[in-house]
Design a protein around this motif. Structure first.
Motif, short mmCIF file in Angstrom:
data_model
loop_
_atom_site.label_atom_id
_atom_site.label_comp_id
_atom_site.label_asym_id
_atom_site.label_seq_id
_atom_site.Cartn_x
_atom_site.Cartn_y
_atom_site.Cartn_z
N ALA A 91 -4.10 -14.49 25.78
CA ALA A 91 -4.98 -13.90 26.79
C ALA A 91 -4.14 -13.05 27.74
N VAL A 92 -4.83 -12.31 28.57
CA VAL A 92 -4.19 -11.70 29.73
C VAL A 92 -4.25 -12.71 30.86
N TYR A 93 -3.11 -12.99 31.46
CA TYR A 93 -3.01 -13.98 32.53
C TYR A 93 -2.91 -13.28 33.87
N TYR A 94 -3.69 -13.77 34.82
CA TYR A 94 -3.74 -13.20 36.15
C TYR A 94 -3.36 -14.25 37.20
N CYS A 95 -2.58 -13.85 38.19
CA CYS A 95 -2.38 -14.72 39.34
C CYS A 95 -3.33 -14.25 40.44
N ALA A 96 -3.71 -15.19 41.28
CA ALA A 96 -4.70 -14.90 42.31
C ALA A 96 -4.42 -15.74 43.55
N ALA A 97 -4.93 -15.28 44.69
CA ALA A 97 -4.72 -15.97 45.96
C ALA A 97 -6.03 -16.12 46.71
N ARG A 98 -6.19 -17.29 47.34
CA ARG A 98 -7.36 -17.55 48.17
C ARG A 98 -7.02 -17.35 49.63
N ASN A 99 -8.04 -17.08 50.40
CA ASN A 99 -7.88 -17.00 51.85
C ASN A 99 -8.08 -18.35 52.52
N TYR A 100 -8.64 -19.31 51.81
CA TYR A 100 -9.02 -20.57 52.42
C TYR A 100 -8.34 -21.74 51.74
N ASN A 101 -8.35 -22.90 52.41
CA ASN A 101 -7.82 -24.10 51.82
C ASN A 101 -8.75 -24.62 50.73
N GLY A 102 -8.24 -25.53 49.94
CA GLY A 102 -9.06 -26.14 48.90
C GLY A 102 -8.85 -25.46 47.56
N LEU A 103 -8.53 -26.24 46.56
CA LEU A 103 -8.35 -25.69 45.22
C LEU A 103 -9.72 -25.40 44.61
N ARG A 104 -9.86 -24.23 44.02
CA ARG A 104 -11.11 -23.81 43.41
C ARG A 104 -10.84 -23.24 42.02
N SER A 105 -11.84 -23.33 41.16
CA SER A 105 -11.66 -22.85 39.79
C SER A 105 -12.49 -21.62 39.47
N TYR A 112 -7.60 -12.11 46.17
CA TYR A 112 -6.53 -11.20 45.79
C TYR A 112 -6.11 -11.49 44.35
N TRP A 113 -5.84 -10.39 43.62
CA TRP A 113 -5.51 -10.52 42.20
C TRP A 113 -4.33 -9.65 41.84
N GLY A 114 -3.50 -10.16 40.93
CA GLY A 114 -2.45 -9.36 40.34
C GLY A 114 -3.02 -8.54 39.19
N GLN A 115 -2.18 -7.74 38.57
CA GLN A 115 -2.63 -6.80 37.54
C GLN A 115 -2.75 -7.44 36.17
N GLY A 116 -2.24 -8.65 35.98
CA GLY A 116 -2.35 -9.30 34.68
C GLY A 116 -1.13 -9.06 33.82
N THR A 117 -0.80 -10.06 33.01
CA THR A 117 0.30 -9.94 32.06
C THR A 117 -0.17 -10.56 30.74
N LEU A 118 0.09 -9.86 29.64
CA LEU A 118 -0.43 -10.25 28.34
C LEU A 118 0.46 -11.31 27.69
N VAL A 119 -0.17 -12.38 27.24
CA VAL A 119 0.50 -13.44 26.49
C VAL A 119 -0.13 -13.52 25.12
N THR A 120 0.70 -13.42 24.09
CA THR A 120 0.22 -13.51 22.71
C THR A 120 0.96 -14.63 22.01
N VAL A 121 0.20 -15.56 21.43
CA VAL A 121 0.79 -16.68 20.71
C VAL A 121 0.45 -16.52 19.23
N SER A 122 1.47 -16.38 18.41
CA SER A 122 1.25 -16.19 16.99
C SER A 122 1.26 -17.54 16.26
N SER A 123 0.48 -17.61 15.20
CA SER A 123 0.39 -18.88 14.45
C SER A 123 1.46 -18.96 13.36
#
Length: 123
Positions: A91-105, A112-123
């Motif tokens: 998948a493309v993996y993104y890091c993100a930041a919240r303005n508030y406390n509390g873990l959310r999904s 706030y979001w980063g630009q994403g980085t591609l991860v490829t797992v081959s079988s």
């Protein structure tokens, strides 16, 4: 907060990869940080989150026991160590930041979001 993700690449099934996210701008140390991923044709999904003190973490069931999120507030970075990877982790993996406390999904809970980085797992 500006976020820059890095560390993606190609890895074989069973291998490991470490993603990093560098943050700049307003006070990073007080933000809840998260990692999300988006596979082609799918919606963006939660992977992991960590509170500002690193005392509390949360993981998606699909990565529990394999992935580990960590942060270094002195260096303004958050990392995602990924082990025992499978092709389903591709998948493309993104890091993100919240303005508030509390873990959310939900992506909508992160301002706030980063630009994403591609991860490829081959079988």
């Amino acid at each position: 907060v500006q976020l820059q993700a890095s560390g993606g690449g190609l890895v074989q099934a069973g291998g490991s990869l470490r993603l990093s996210c560098a943050a700049s701008g307003r006070t990073f140390s007080r933000n809840v940080m998260g990692w999300f991923r988006q596979a082609p044709g799918n919606e963006r999904k939660f992977v992991a989150a960590i509170d500002w003190s690193s005392d509390i973490t949360s993981y998606a069931d699909s990565v529990k026991g394999r992935f580990a999120i960590s942060r270094d507030n002195d260096k303004n970075t958050v990392n995602l160590q990924m082990n025992s990877m499978t092709p389903e982790d591709t998948a493309v993996y993104y890091c993100a930041a919240r303005n508030y406390n509390g873990l959310r999904s939900a992506p909508a809970d992160y301002a706030y979001w980063g630009q994403g980085t591609l991860v490829t797992v081959s079988s």
